[in-house]
Write a protein that holds these residues in place. Structure first.
Motif, mmCIF file in Angstrom:
data_model
loop_
_atom_site.group_PDB
_atom_site.id
_atom_site.type_symbol
_atom_site.label_atom_id
_atom_site.label_comp_id
_atom_site.label_asym_id
_atom_site.label_seq_id
_atom_site.Cartn_x
_atom_site.Cartn_y
_atom_site.Cartn_z
ATOM 1 N N LYS A 86 1.401 -1.427 13.916
ATOM 2 C CA LYS A 86 1.988 -2.746 13.630
ATOM 3 C C LYS A 86 1.384 -3.322 12.353
ATOM 4 N N GLN A 87 0.092 -3.095 12.189
ATOM 5 C CA GLN A 87 -0.557 -3.591 10.982
ATOM 6 C C GLN A 87 -0.014 -2.871 9.744
ATOM 7 N N ALA A 88 0.222 -1.586 9.855
ATOM 8 C CA ALA A 88 0.824 -0.832 8.750
ATOM 9 C C ALA A 88 2.180 -1.416 8.373
ATOM 10 N N GLY A 89 2.944 -1.815 9.401
ATOM 11 C CA GLY A 89 4.238 -2.437 9.140
ATOM 12 C C GLY A 89 4.103 -3.775 8.446
ATOM 13 N N ARG A 90 3.127 -4.578 8.879
ATOM 14 C CA ARG A 90 2.914 -5.878 8.235
ATOM 15 C C ARG A 90 2.498 -5.711 6.773
ATOM 16 N N HIS A 91 1.745 -4.672 6.495
ATOM 17 C CA HIS A 91 1.342 -4.373 5.118
ATOM 18 C C HIS A 91 2.506 -3.812 4.295
ATOM 19 N N ARG A 92 3.589 -3.441 4.956
ATOM 20 C CA ARG A 92 4.735 -2.788 4.315
ATOM 21 C C ARG A 92 4.314 -1.487 3.623
ATOM 22 N N ALA A 93 3.415 -0.771 4.265
ATOM 23 C CA ALA A 93 2.968 0.516 3.734
ATOM 24 C C ALA A 93 4.114 1.526 3.792
ATOM 25 N N ARG A 94 4.182 2.351 2.756
ATOM 26 C CA ARG A 94 5.264 3.338 2.717
ATOM 27 C C ARG A 94 4.983 4.528 3.638
ATOM 28 N N HIS A 95 3.713 4.850 3.831
ATOM 29 C CA HIS A 95 3.332 5.965 4.706
ATOM 30 C C HIS A 95 2.158 5.546 5.580
ATOM 31 N N ALA A 96 2.037 6.200 6.705
ATOM 32 C CA ALA A 96 0.870 6.020 7.573
ATOM 33 C C ALA A 96 0.277 7.390 7.861
ATOM 34 N N PRO A 115 0.826 -1.210 0.000
ATOM 35 C CA PRO A 115 0.000 0.000 0.000
ATOM 36 C C PRO A 115 0.860 1.259 0.000
ATOM 37 N N ASP A 116 0.381 2.257 -0.683
ATOM 38 C CA ASP A 116 1.039 3.560 -0.618
ATOM 39 C C ASP A 116 0.800 4.220 0.740
ATOM 40 N N LEU A 117 -0.346 3.871 1.345
ATOM 41 C CA LEU A 117 -0.737 4.565 2.576
ATOM 42 C C LEU A 117 -1.577 3.628 3.440
ATOM 43 N N PHE A 118 -1.304 3.667 4.744
ATOM 44 C CA PHE A 118 -2.175 3.003 5.714
ATOM 45 C C PHE A 118 -2.725 4.087 6.631
ATOM 46 N N ILE A 119 -4.047 4.111 6.790
ATOM 47 C CA ILE A 119 -4.668 5.132 7.636
ATOM 48 C C ILE A 119 -5.003 4.517 8.986
ATOM 49 N N ALA A 120 -4.352 5.016 10.009
ATOM 50 C CA ALA A 120 -4.642 4.596 11.386
ATOM 51 C C ALA A 120 -5.688 5.548 11.935
ATOM 52 N N ALA A 121 -6.945 5.098 11.922
ATOM 53 C CA ALA A 121 -8.062 5.951 12.329
ATOM 54 C C ALA A 121 -8.527 5.546 13.720
ATOM 55 N N LEU A 122 -8.579 6.509 14.622
ATOM 56 C CA LEU A 122 -8.948 6.248 16.014
ATOM 57 C C LEU A 122 -10.296 6.911 16.298
ATOM 58 N N GLY A 123 -11.304 6.095 16.596
ATOM 59 C CA GLY A 123 -12.625 6.631 16.884
ATOM 60 C C GLY A 123 -13.551 6.527 15.681
ATOM 61 N N GLU A 124 -14.851 6.510 16.002
ATOM 62 C CA GLU A 124 -15.856 6.284 14.964
ATOM 63 C C GLU A 124 -15.859 7.386 13.909
ATOM 64 N N ALA A 125 -15.740 8.632 14.328
ATOM 65 C CA ALA A 125 -15.775 9.744 13.366
ATOM 66 C C ALA A 125 -14.588 9.662 12.412
ATOM 67 N N GLU A 128 -5.024 1.564 2.680
ATOM 68 C CA GLU A 128 -5.712 0.591 3.528
ATOM 69 C C GLU A 128 -6.095 1.280 4.841
ATOM 70 N N VAL A 129 -7.132 0.751 5.486
ATOM 71 C CA VAL A 129 -7.566 1.297 6.763
ATOM 72 C C VAL A 129 -7.968 0.144 7.675
ATOM 73 N N ASP A 130 -7.786 0.308 8.955
ATOM 74 C CA ASP A 130 -8.205 -0.694 9.932
ATOM 75 C C ASP A 130 -9.684 -0.481 10.258
ATOM 76 N N TYR A 131 -10.462 -1.584 10.202
ATOM 77 C CA TYR A 131 -11.900 -1.480 10.438
ATOM 78 C C TYR A 131 -12.296 -1.936 11.840
ATOM 79 N N GLN A 132 -11.326 -2.263 12.681
ATOM 80 C CA GLN A 132 -11.654 -2.884 13.964
ATOM 81 C C GLN A 132 -11.485 -1.932 15.152
ATOM 82 N N ASN A 133 -11.162 -0.676 14.894
ATOM 83 C CA ASN A 133 -11.043 0.330 15.945
ATOM 84 C C ASN A 133 -10.060 -0.101 17.041
ATOM 85 N N ARG A 134 -8.905 -0.615 16.607
ATOM 86 C CA ARG A 134 -7.887 -1.048 17.566
ATOM 87 C C ARG A 134 -7.040 0.133 18.008
#
Length: 420
Positions: free
Chosen positions: A367-377, A324-334, A354-360
């Motif tokens: 860590k998930q961004a790292g596993r995806h080998r995303a270039r940016h977060a 992925p070019d980008l992983f979005i670490a989104a915290l909270g429902e909004a 990519e984005v995490d859908y589990q609100n972790r």
């Protein structure tokens, strides 16, 4: 747990990128030389392969996946592509406007043979054909394409092996001489070759059993039986391979495994595969179009074993895995709602996000961004939303910058495209 059928395999996402790169490299080269893609069905009437490949070949006798359909007609999963492409050329009268046609195709073939390294019961081929050209320069061009392709794919230690099988008249004379020789060494041949020497003696030359190869050491060469036209044709092939600086060797035992070949036949071999040294092979088959009900037109072509090519190419598969070019670490429902919209918007504009859908937690998402080998977060939560900014982190350098939420997709597009 249900597992794979023996001789079949899965090609997983970590490998598919390399396969796609090889296919794209080949297709770009073929298109540059005027070849057009053709797509053929994976099943045909069994008669097509029996007539074209030959009733006494191992493929037809032992290896084809053949079965009756509900009406009792015998159908076969294609063991090779040439016969199907010729059938299509004839059926659709592609010769009517211009008999000269150049085709390529990529796809699976099926043979029930003993599985081994680089050899599967469902395997993949890249196939190239030229119809309607009698000149031996067409054969040279095909060998040249293979030489260039293997060079672009960093396949080491390659050499073209060539031979001439002559015309039907040449082979009639050679067959008599060869059968006389085989009768003198019959007791040293394997059971298959003792049978072949009476039904299809040239196939004995293709046997890989060590004792048969030893017995054939003194076998006569078909090159000594060529007529003047076939000799001149083969000399022309060698002359132009030399002019193009393509390494080659004349291999008097090279007959290939199919009955339809005549005149020039060839393989591209590498020293990396041991006994299974051929990565590609083909040759001229001038009588096949007429044999299958079409006009009397010449033809030549080759097939590349894609499974083997993947094994021997000098390219690192991990280079072609699309991270992925980008992983979005989104915290909270909004933040998650916004992040999902950004991922969709970026995706249709060519940026894989990519984005995490589990609100972790942030730690888990990074860590998930790292596993995806995303270039940016991109980090965004309630705090960032209140400030009107998000944090863009370079996952390699760990550098971070704040970027405004207003127009964020356009900003990300610009930054990530610059980074590419």
């Amino acid at each position: 747990m249900i597992q794979l059928i023996r001789g079949f395999r899965d090609i997983l996402p970590g490998d598919v990128g390399l396969w796609q790169h090889i296919e794209r490299t080949a297709i770009d080269l073929f298109r540059a030389f005027g070849f057009h893609e053709i797509r053929i069905p994976i099943m045909e009437k069994t008669e097509l392969f029996a007539r074209s490949i030959g009733d006494t070949t191992d493929i037809v006798e032992k290896e084809m996946y053949t079965f009756p359909d509900r009406k009792g007609d015998l159908i076969t999963l294609r063991p090779e592509a040439t016969a199907s492409i010729v059938r299509s050329y004839i059926q659709h009268k592609l010769y009517a406007q211009d008999p000269v046609r150049k085709f390529y195709m990529v796809g699976p073939m099926f043979r029930r043979e003993r599985p081994q390294k680089g050899r599967y019961r469902q395997f993949y081929q890249i196939d190239v054909e030229i119809f309607g050209v009698m000149s031996p320069l067409a054969d040279v061009q095909l060998i040249y394409l293979l030489h260039v392709l293997f060079d672009r794919l960093a396949v080491p230690d390659t050499q073209a092996h060539i031979n001439s099988l002559g015309c039907p008249e040449c082979r009639r004379g050679y067959r008599r001489v060869l059968v006389d020789y085989l009768n003198t060494v019959a007791d040293r041949l394997c059971a298959d070759c003792r049978r072949r020497k009476d039904t299809n003696p040239l196939r004995v030359l293709d046997c890989k059993v060590p004792r048969c190869r030893e017995a054939l050491t003194g076998a006569p060469s078909i090159l000594d039986s060529l007529c003047d036209d076939c000799r001149q044709d083969f000399d022309t092939v060698q002359e132009h391979l030399t002019r193009l600086e393509i390494p080659y060797a004349v291999d008097e035992r090279l007959v290939r495994g199919l009955d339809y070949y005549n005149r020039t036949t060839f393989e591209m071999q590498t020293g990396l595969l041991g006994a299974q040294s051929a990565v590609a092979g083909g040759g001229r088959y001038d009588g096949l179009i007429e044999m299958l009900g079409g006009p009397s037109l010449p033809a030549t072509g080759f097939a590349i074993g894609l499974d083997r090519l993947v094994d021997v190419c000098g390219l690192e598969g991990s280079r072609y895995y699309k991270s992925p070019d980008l992983f979005i670490a989104a915290l909270g429902e909004a933040s998650q709602k916004l992040a999902f919209e950004w991922v969709c918007d970026l995706g249709i504009r060519g940026i894989q996000a990519e984005v995490d859908y589990q609100n972790r937690s942030l730690k888990s998402q990074m860590k998930q961004a790292g596993r995806h080998r995303a270039r940016h977060a991109l980090i965004v939560g309630d705090s960032e939303l209140s400030q009107g900014t998000a944090i863009l982190r370079d996952m390699t350098s760990k550098e971070q910058v704040d970027i405004p939420l207003d127009g964020i997709v356009d900003t990300l597009l610009q930054r990530l495209n610059e980074d590419k």
